[in-house]
Motif scaffolding. Structure first.
Motif, PDB file in Angstrom:
ATOM      1  N   THR A  52      70.206 -14.244  77.255  1.00 16.01           N
ATOM      2  CA  THR A  52      70.690 -15.280  76.333  1.00 16.01           C
ATOM      3  C   THR A  52      70.446 -14.981  74.862  1.00 16.01           C
ATOM      4  OG1 THR A  52      68.610 -16.527  76.377  1.00 16.01           O
ATOM      5  CG2 THR A  52      70.265 -17.084  78.067  1.00 16.01           C
ATOM      6  N   CYS A  53      69.535 -14.082  74.566  1.00 18.10           N
ATOM      7  CA  CYS A  53      69.061 -13.765  73.210  1.00 18.10           C
ATOM      8  C   CYS A  53      68.124 -14.823  72.656  1.00 18.10           C
ATOM      9  CB  CYS A  53      70.199 -13.562  72.218  1.00 18.10           C
ATOM     10  SG  CYS A  53      71.264 -12.171  72.566  1.00 18.10           S
ATOM     11  N   HIS A  54      68.006 -15.967  73.301  1.00 21.34           N
ATOM     12  CA  HIS A  54      67.195 -17.042  72.742  1.00 21.34           C
ATOM     13  C   HIS A  54      66.191 -17.649  73.721  1.00 21.34           C
ATOM     14  CE1 HIS A  54      69.909 -19.704  74.909  1.00 21.34           C
ATOM     15  NE2 HIS A  54      70.937 -19.190  74.231  1.00 21.34           N
ATOM     16  N   GLY A  55      66.311 -17.378  74.994  1.00 16.52           N
ATOM     17  CA  GLY A  55      65.367 -17.909  75.971  1.00 16.52           C
ATOM     18  C   GLY A  55      65.237 -19.418  75.971  1.00 16.52           C
ATOM     19  N   ASN A  56      66.250 -20.095  75.451  1.00 17.67           N
ATOM     20  CA  ASN A  56      66.286 -21.554  75.340  1.00 17.67           C
ATOM     21  C   ASN A  56      65.334 -22.133  74.305  1.00 17.67           C
ATOM     22  OD1 ASN A  56      68.352 -21.838  77.289  1.00 17.67           O
ATOM     23  ND2 ASN A  56      66.822 -21.505  78.878  1.00 17.67           N
ATOM     24  N   ASP A  57      64.757 -21.280  73.444  1.00 17.15           N
ATOM     25  CA  ASP A  57      63.967 -21.772  72.316  1.00 17.15           C
ATOM     26  C   ASP A  57      64.928 -22.473  71.354  1.00 17.15           C
ATOM     27  OD1 ASP A  57      63.058 -21.250  69.338  1.00 17.15           O
ATOM     28  OD2 ASP A  57      61.238 -21.271  70.545  1.00 17.15           O
ATOM     29  N   GLU A  93      73.776 -19.654  67.780  1.00 16.25           N
ATOM     30  CA  GLU A  93      75.032 -20.375  67.572  1.00 16.25           C
ATOM     31  C   GLU A  93      75.611 -20.111  66.181  1.00 16.25           C
ATOM     32  OE1 GLU A  93      73.908 -24.398  68.538  1.00 16.25           O
ATOM     33  OE2 GLU A  93      74.192 -24.053  70.692  1.00 16.25           O
ATOM     34  N   ALA A  94      74.750 -19.947  65.191  1.00 17.79           N
ATOM     35  CA  ALA A  94      75.214 -19.720  63.819  1.00 17.79           C
ATOM     36  C   ALA A  94      75.619 -18.272  63.556  1.00 17.79           C
ATOM     37  CB  ALA A  94      74.114 -20.128  62.838  1.00 17.79           C
ATOM     38  N   ASN A  95      74.966 -17.325  64.256  1.00 13.82           N
ATOM     39  CA  ASN A  95      75.140 -15.913  63.900  1.00 13.82           C
ATOM     40  C   ASN A  95      75.652 -15.011  65.007  1.00 13.82           C
ATOM     41  OD1 ASN A  95      73.834 -16.058  61.139  1.00 13.82           O
ATOM     42  ND2 ASN A  95      72.212 -16.885  62.419  1.00 13.82           N
ATOM     43  N   GLY A  96      75.597 -15.479  66.239  1.00 13.74           N
ATOM     44  CA  GLY A  96      76.061 -14.668  67.361  1.00 13.74           C
ATOM     45  C   GLY A  96      75.025 -13.670  67.850  1.00 13.74           C
TER      46      GLY A  96
END
Length: 76
Positions: A15-20, A28-31
Motif C-alpha cells: 500500500t505504501c502507507h500501511g494504513n497510517d 493520496e496527494a502524491n501517488g
C-alpha cells in the motif's frame, strides 16, 4: 494484536502507507512514486511471547526517539 513482521510489512509494501493516517494522506496527494525515497527498517526483533503492551511501549519509544510524529508520521 500479535503482528508477525511479514504480515505487517507486507501491508506497507503493498500500500505504501500501511494504513497510517498521515501516510495515506501523502499517498493520496502524491501517488506511489512519492514513496520511492522512503526506507523502512527493522529496529528491534522482539520475542513472540512478549505482551502486546510491551510491544506498543517499545514502538512508542522509537517514535519519540525519531520524532516521527513531529514530522507528521505515525498518527496512531
Amino acid at each position: 494484536m500479535n503482528y508477525h513482521i511479514w504480515g505487517r510489512w507486507n501491508i506497507y509494501a503493498a500500500t505504501c502507507h500501511g494504513n497510517d493516517e498521515e501516510l495515506v494522506k501523502l499517498y493520496e496527494a502524491n501517488g506511489e512514486k512519492y514513496f520511492d525515497k522512503y526506507k523502512f527498517i527493522i529496529l528491534q526483533i522482539l520475542p513472540m511471547k512478549i505482551p502486546d503492551r510491551d510491544v506498543i511501549d517499545r514502538e512508542t519509544a522509537y517514535k519519540k526517539r525519531f520524532l516521527t510524529k513531529d514530522f507528521g508520521l505515525n498518527n496512531n
